[in-house]
Design an enzyme around this catalytic site. Structure first.
Site, mmCIF file in Angstrom:
data_model
loop_
_atom_site.group_PDB
_atom_site.id
_atom_site.type_symbol
_atom_site.label_atom_id
_atom_site.label_comp_id
_atom_site.label_asym_id
_atom_site.label_seq_id
_atom_site.Cartn_x
_atom_site.Cartn_y
_atom_site.Cartn_z
ATOM 1 N N ARG A 165 7.030 11.675 -5.948
ATOM 2 C CA ARG A 165 7.095 12.487 -7.183
ATOM 3 C C ARG A 165 7.869 13.778 -6.953
ATOM 4 N N SER A 166 7.689 14.375 -5.765
ATOM 5 C CA SER A 166 8.430 15.592 -5.432
ATOM 6 C C SER A 166 9.933 15.359 -5.541
ATOM 7 N N CYS A 215 12.444 27.232 -14.886
ATOM 8 C CA CYS A 215 12.524 25.865 -14.317
ATOM 9 C C CYS A 215 11.152 25.445 -13.798
ATOM 10 N N GLU A 266 5.068 25.345 -5.847
ATOM 11 C CA GLU A 266 5.188 25.631 -7.294
ATOM 12 C C GLU A 266 4.148 26.643 -7.747
ATOM 13 N N ASP A 276 -4.198 30.229 -6.026
ATOM 14 C CA ASP A 276 -4.618 31.593 -6.363
ATOM 15 C C ASP A 276 -3.586 32.301 -7.241
HETATM 16 P P1 TGC Z 1 7.290 39.160 -13.513
HETATM 17 O O1 TGC Z 1 7.660 40.610 -13.559
HETATM 18 O O2 TGC Z 1 5.979 38.741 -14.031
HETATM 19 O O3 TGC Z 1 8.429 38.306 -14.263
HETATM 20 C C1 TGC Z 1 9.807 38.478 -14.008
HETATM 21 C C2 TGC Z 1 10.547 37.946 -15.225
HETATM 22 O O4 TGC Z 1 10.286 36.534 -15.334
HETATM 23 C C3 TGC Z 1 9.621 36.266 -16.589
HETATM 24 N N1 TGC Z 1 8.609 35.236 -16.310
HETATM 25 C C4 TGC Z 1 8.757 33.970 -16.712
HETATM 26 N N2 TGC Z 1 9.705 33.384 -17.449
HETATM 27 C C5 TGC Z 1 9.569 32.073 -17.687
HETATM 28 N N3 TGC Z 1 8.527 31.348 -17.217
HETATM 29 C C6 TGC Z 1 7.547 31.913 -16.481
HETATM 30 N N4 TGC Z 1 6.538 31.169 -16.012
HETATM 31 C C7 TGC Z 1 7.635 33.279 -16.189
HETATM 32 N N5 TGC Z 1 6.867 34.161 -15.496
HETATM 33 C C8 TGC Z 1 7.481 35.356 -15.582
HETATM 34 C C9 TGC Z 1 9.028 37.570 -17.028
HETATM 35 O O5 TGC Z 1 8.848 37.622 -18.421
HETATM 36 C C10 TGC Z 1 10.097 38.545 -16.555
HETATM 37 O O6 TGC Z 1 11.184 38.453 -17.466
HETATM 38 P P2 TGC Z 1 12.075 39.745 -17.798
HETATM 39 O O7 TGC Z 1 13.023 39.281 -18.863
HETATM 40 O O8 TGC Z 1 11.121 40.800 -18.253
HETATM 41 O O9 TGC Z 1 12.770 40.115 -16.521
HETATM 42 O O10 TGC Z 1 7.507 38.660 -12.023
HETATM 43 P P3 TGC Z 1 6.702 39.002 -10.699
HETATM 44 O O11 TGC Z 1 7.720 39.389 -9.670
HETATM 45 O O12 TGC Z 1 5.586 39.973 -10.972
HETATM 46 O O13 TGC Z 1 6.108 37.576 -10.273
HETATM 47 C C11 TGC Z 1 5.228 36.886 -11.070
HETATM 48 C C12 TGC Z 1 4.688 35.643 -10.323
HETATM 49 C C13 TGC Z 1 3.904 36.026 -9.100
HETATM 50 C C14 TGC Z 1 3.759 34.940 -11.299
HETATM 51 C C15 TGC Z 1 5.848 34.726 -9.937
HETATM 52 O O14 TGC Z 1 6.700 35.298 -9.057
HETATM 53 C C16 TGC Z 1 5.388 33.388 -9.386
HETATM 54 O O15 TGC Z 1 5.167 32.465 -10.154
HETATM 55 N N6 TGC Z 1 5.279 33.229 -8.026
HETATM 56 C C17 TGC Z 1 5.047 31.926 -7.412
HETATM 57 C C18 TGC Z 1 6.327 31.443 -6.754
HETATM 58 C C19 TGC Z 1 6.539 29.969 -6.903
HETATM 59 O O16 TGC Z 1 5.960 29.299 -7.726
HETATM 60 N N7 TGC Z 1 7.440 29.441 -6.110
HETATM 61 C C20 TGC Z 1 7.800 28.073 -6.237
HETATM 62 C C21 TGC Z 1 9.020 27.757 -5.423
HETATM 63 S S1 TGC Z 1 9.757 26.216 -5.866
HETATM 64 C C22 TGC Z 1 8.738 25.053 -5.272
HETATM 65 O O17 TGC Z 1 7.698 25.284 -4.762
HETATM 66 C C23 TGC Z 1 9.211 23.669 -5.448
HETATM 67 S S2 TGC Z 1 8.212 22.473 -4.731
HETATM 68 C C24 TGC Z 1 8.955 21.157 -5.417
HETATM 69 C C25 TGC Z 1 8.370 19.844 -5.097
HETATM 70 O O18 TGC Z 1 8.595 19.371 -3.965
HETATM 71 O O19 TGC Z 1 7.778 19.235 -6.018
HETATM 72 P P1 FAD Z 2 2.511 33.106 0.817
HETATM 73 O O1 FAD Z 2 3.161 33.607 -0.412
HETATM 74 O O2 FAD Z 2 2.744 33.830 2.084
HETATM 75 O O3 FAD Z 2 0.949 33.042 0.531
HETATM 76 C C1 FAD Z 2 -0.025 32.942 1.589
HETATM 77 C C2 FAD Z 2 -1.412 33.054 0.933
HETATM 78 O O4 FAD Z 2 -1.539 34.352 0.327
HETATM 79 C C3 FAD Z 2 -1.622 32.034 -0.183
HETATM 80 O O5 FAD Z 2 -2.949 31.568 -0.152
HETATM 81 C C4 FAD Z 2 -1.400 32.833 -1.455
HETATM 82 O O6 FAD Z 2 -2.122 32.325 -2.568
HETATM 83 C C5 FAD Z 2 -1.931 34.196 -1.036
HETATM 84 N N1 FAD Z 2 -1.354 35.295 -1.824
HETATM 85 C C6 FAD Z 2 -0.052 35.672 -1.911
HETATM 86 N N2 FAD Z 2 0.077 36.677 -2.779
HETATM 87 C C7 FAD Z 2 -1.158 36.948 -3.274
HETATM 88 C C8 FAD Z 2 -1.675 37.859 -4.233
HETATM 89 N N3 FAD Z 2 -0.883 38.705 -4.898
HETATM 90 N N4 FAD Z 2 -2.999 37.866 -4.463
HETATM 91 C C9 FAD Z 2 -3.818 36.981 -3.831
HETATM 92 N N5 FAD Z 2 -3.396 36.082 -2.917
HETATM 93 C C10 FAD Z 2 -2.075 36.062 -2.658
HETATM 94 N N6 FAD Z 2 10.009 26.222 -2.337
HETATM 95 C C11 FAD Z 2 11.230 26.117 -2.950
HETATM 96 O O7 FAD Z 2 11.834 27.110 -3.327
HETATM 97 N N7 FAD Z 2 11.784 24.881 -3.150
HETATM 98 C C12 FAD Z 2 11.203 23.742 -2.743
HETATM 99 O O8 FAD Z 2 11.728 22.640 -2.953
HETATM 100 C C13 FAD Z 2 9.932 23.830 -2.070
HETATM 101 N N8 FAD Z 2 9.344 22.705 -1.576
HETATM 102 C C14 FAD Z 2 8.219 22.836 -0.808
HETATM 103 C C15 FAD Z 2 7.707 21.709 -0.142
HETATM 104 C C16 FAD Z 2 6.589 21.831 0.678
HETATM 105 C C17 FAD Z 2 6.087 20.636 1.421
HETATM 106 C C18 FAD Z 2 5.926 23.082 0.785
HETATM 107 C C19 FAD Z 2 4.692 23.220 1.634
HETATM 108 C C20 FAD Z 2 6.423 24.193 0.137
HETATM 109 C C21 FAD Z 2 7.585 24.088 -0.651
HETATM 110 N N9 FAD Z 2 8.159 25.214 -1.247
HETATM 111 C C22 FAD Z 2 9.369 25.116 -1.895
HETATM 112 C C23 FAD Z 2 7.600 26.545 -0.983
HETATM 113 C C24 FAD Z 2 6.366 26.876 -1.812
HETATM 114 O O9 FAD Z 2 6.699 27.133 -3.139
HETATM 115 C C25 FAD Z 2 5.690 28.079 -1.141
HETATM 116 O O10 FAD Z 2 5.096 27.599 0.057
HETATM 117 C C26 FAD Z 2 4.654 28.729 -2.042
HETATM 118 O O11 FAD Z 2 5.252 29.340 -3.151
HETATM 119 C C27 FAD Z 2 3.808 29.761 -1.275
HETATM 120 O O12 FAD Z 2 4.600 30.621 -0.529
HETATM 121 P P2 FAD Z 2 4.260 30.882 1.040
HETATM 122 O O13 FAD Z 2 4.122 29.553 1.691
HETATM 123 O O14 FAD Z 2 5.276 31.818 1.557
HETATM 124 O O15 FAD Z 2 2.836 31.548 1.038
#
Ligand code: TGC
Ligand code: FAD
Length: 405
Positions: free
Chosen positions: A110-111, A259, A384, A388
């Protein structure tokens, strides 16, 4: 694994898949004929091509790259993207059902599909130029090309805004430097959607193509989770990229986060698929396995586990269906998506653990899919947005107070 090994696994009858999904509340009645057709065709593809090989792929930590074209053919890449650009032209419920069926098999499969559809095709379609759409989308949709999405960095995971990957400008080119980590599909990807800061420190999306000088994608080794998916880094050492590869229609962190809304939505259906597979396996095992002279399913403690699993699955099905309708109408909010991703991954993890116990010792082996799902879900709960982080997104929605700053 060689082609011969893959064929021999398919012919051996090992991994014979007799799965039937639970549907306690007749949720099928809420689906259109098209939804059911999409689900059934992905399910029969999974049974035919994936179920016979998935356990061996995971055991060997092998990404079955030959399935990339198959996933394109069966319509799993960007079903929600318009057909004229190589997607399926379907709605978000069809997309969700496809992800459910793939993750019922394995979260890693699925990923591969959700990265391609939601994190590569989606940003090109939503934020790309017409030229970028015509150049990349049809090949991504058909599986001729594989893509990846680079947001996370070694020092910036939950807080992507802190990213240090950046570019400078040089005539018609940009020069990209930095590194991304934990990137699904990276080592095999033909293109990467990379989020980097421009000279003003503002996040922009860039399409980086394999073969560009200074761009490498080392594989991440030693994973106990998502072993049938390939993960790697993206390293940029003065990579010269034409400015025409910048996604022109978005700036700022809302680009990648938009996205993620689509991908997180798909995960909420996907995790449900993994939960259903664990439940079905446990239900069958409970009727086949005898102890103390009767099937273990006759004991109240086992019945409690099954009843609670089915209850959580049914609630999660309704959440997915409702959220899918909100997505179709453009009304789903990020916090609603966070609730579904967070809840459904959590219930899937709990169901996997209970199912593992119900299988006794057999539950830790590859004879059953449970342990593989359990280990996979440890990634799904982290990527994603961690469990937390989604809780804090919900907390902010409820209270109006931002816990991140
Ligand atoms: P913040 O100040 O809240 O927002 C910055 C700007 O972004 C807008 N925004 C959004 N827009 C669309 N959708 C959302 N869900 C949005 N959330 C926020 C917001 O309105 C603002 O816009 P603007 O116009 O005012 O600039 O941002 P922040 O820096 O405080 O961070 C918020 C937080 C912590 C929720 C965000 O950074 C977050 O979601 N962190 C988690 C990171 C994450 O999910 N990483 C994923 C990496 S990709 C991945 O894991 C792929 S795995 C794929 C697979 O294998 O399936
Ligand atoms: P950290 O951000 O260092 O977090 C460590 C711990 O601290 C977590 O428990 C978190 O919840 C906690 N924490 C952090 N901030 C706070 C807060 N403010 N308050 C309370 N607790 C907090 N990323 C991509 O961009 N593209 C990909 O395709 C992708 N694929 C992935 C595939 C796999 C198998 C894995 C494991 C990860 C992948 N990721 C990808 C990365 C993934 O999105 C990150 O691992 C995830 O967003 C968490 O970041 P981190 O691992 O650096 O943990």
């Amino acid at each position: 694994m060689t082609e011969a090994e893959i064929n021999s696994l398919k012919e051996s009858g090992k991994g014979k898949d007799t799965y039937n999904q639970p549907d306690f509340y007749n949720i099928d009645d809420l689906l259109s004929d098209e939804h059911k057709m999409v689900r059934d065709s992905v399910r029969s593809y999974v049974k035919r091509e994936l179920s016979p090989i998935i356990e061996e792929c995971a055991q060997q930590n092998y990404f079955p790259s030959h399935i990339v074209k198959q996933l394109g053919e069966v319509g799993c890449f960007g079903p929600q993207i318009p057909a004229e650009y190589g997607g399926g032209g379907l709605d978000y419920i069809s997309y969700g059902l496809a992800m459910q069926e793939l993750e019922r098999c394995d979260s890693g499969i699925r990923s591969t599909a959700s990265v391609q559809g939601s994190l590569v095709m989606y940003p090109i379609h939503k934020f790309g130029s017409e030229e970028q759409k015509r150049k990349f989308l049809p090949k991504l949709g058909s599986g001729e090309m594989l893509g990846c999405f680079g947001l996370t960095e070694p020092d910036h995971g939950s807080n992507p805004n802190g990213m240090t990957t950046h570019f400078t400008e040089d005539g018609d080119s940009i020069i990209l430097n930095g590194a991304k980590m934990w990137i699904s599909n990276a080592p095999e990807a033909d293109v990467a959607i990379v989020w980097a800061k421009n000279p003003d420190g503002i996040v922009q999306g860039v399409i980086v193509e394999r073969g560009m000088e200074g761009f490498t994608t080392p594989t991440t080794h030693g994973k106990w989770s998502l072993r049938a998916s390939i993960t790697g880094e993206l390293v940029f050492d003065n990579v010269r990229i034409p400015k025409s590869n910048i996604l022109p229609k978005v700036t700022g962190l809302k680009g990648p986060l938009t996205c993620l809304n689509s991908a997180r939505y798909g995960i909420s259906w996907g995790a449900l698929g993994a939960a259903m597979d664990c439940y079905e396996s446990a239900r069958k095992y409970a009727s086949e396995r005898h102890q103390f002279g009767r099937p273990i399913g006759g004991f109240q403690l086992q019945q409690k586990k099954l009843a609670e699993m089915l209850t959580e699955i049914t609630k999660a099905q309704l959440v997915c269906w409702r959220l899918g309708n909100l997505m179709n109408n453009g009304k789903a909010t990020p916090a609603q998506i966070s609730m579904a991703k967070r809840n459904n991954v959590e219930i899937a993890m709990n169901i996997a653990r209970e199912a593992r116990q119900m299988h006794g010792g057999m539950g830790i082996t590859g004879e059953y899919p449970i342990m593989r799902h359990m280990m996979n879900l440890e990634s799904v709960v982290t990527y994603e947005g961690t469990h937390d982080i989604h809780l804090l997104i919900l907390g902010m929605e409820i209270t109006g107070e931002n816990a991140f700053t």
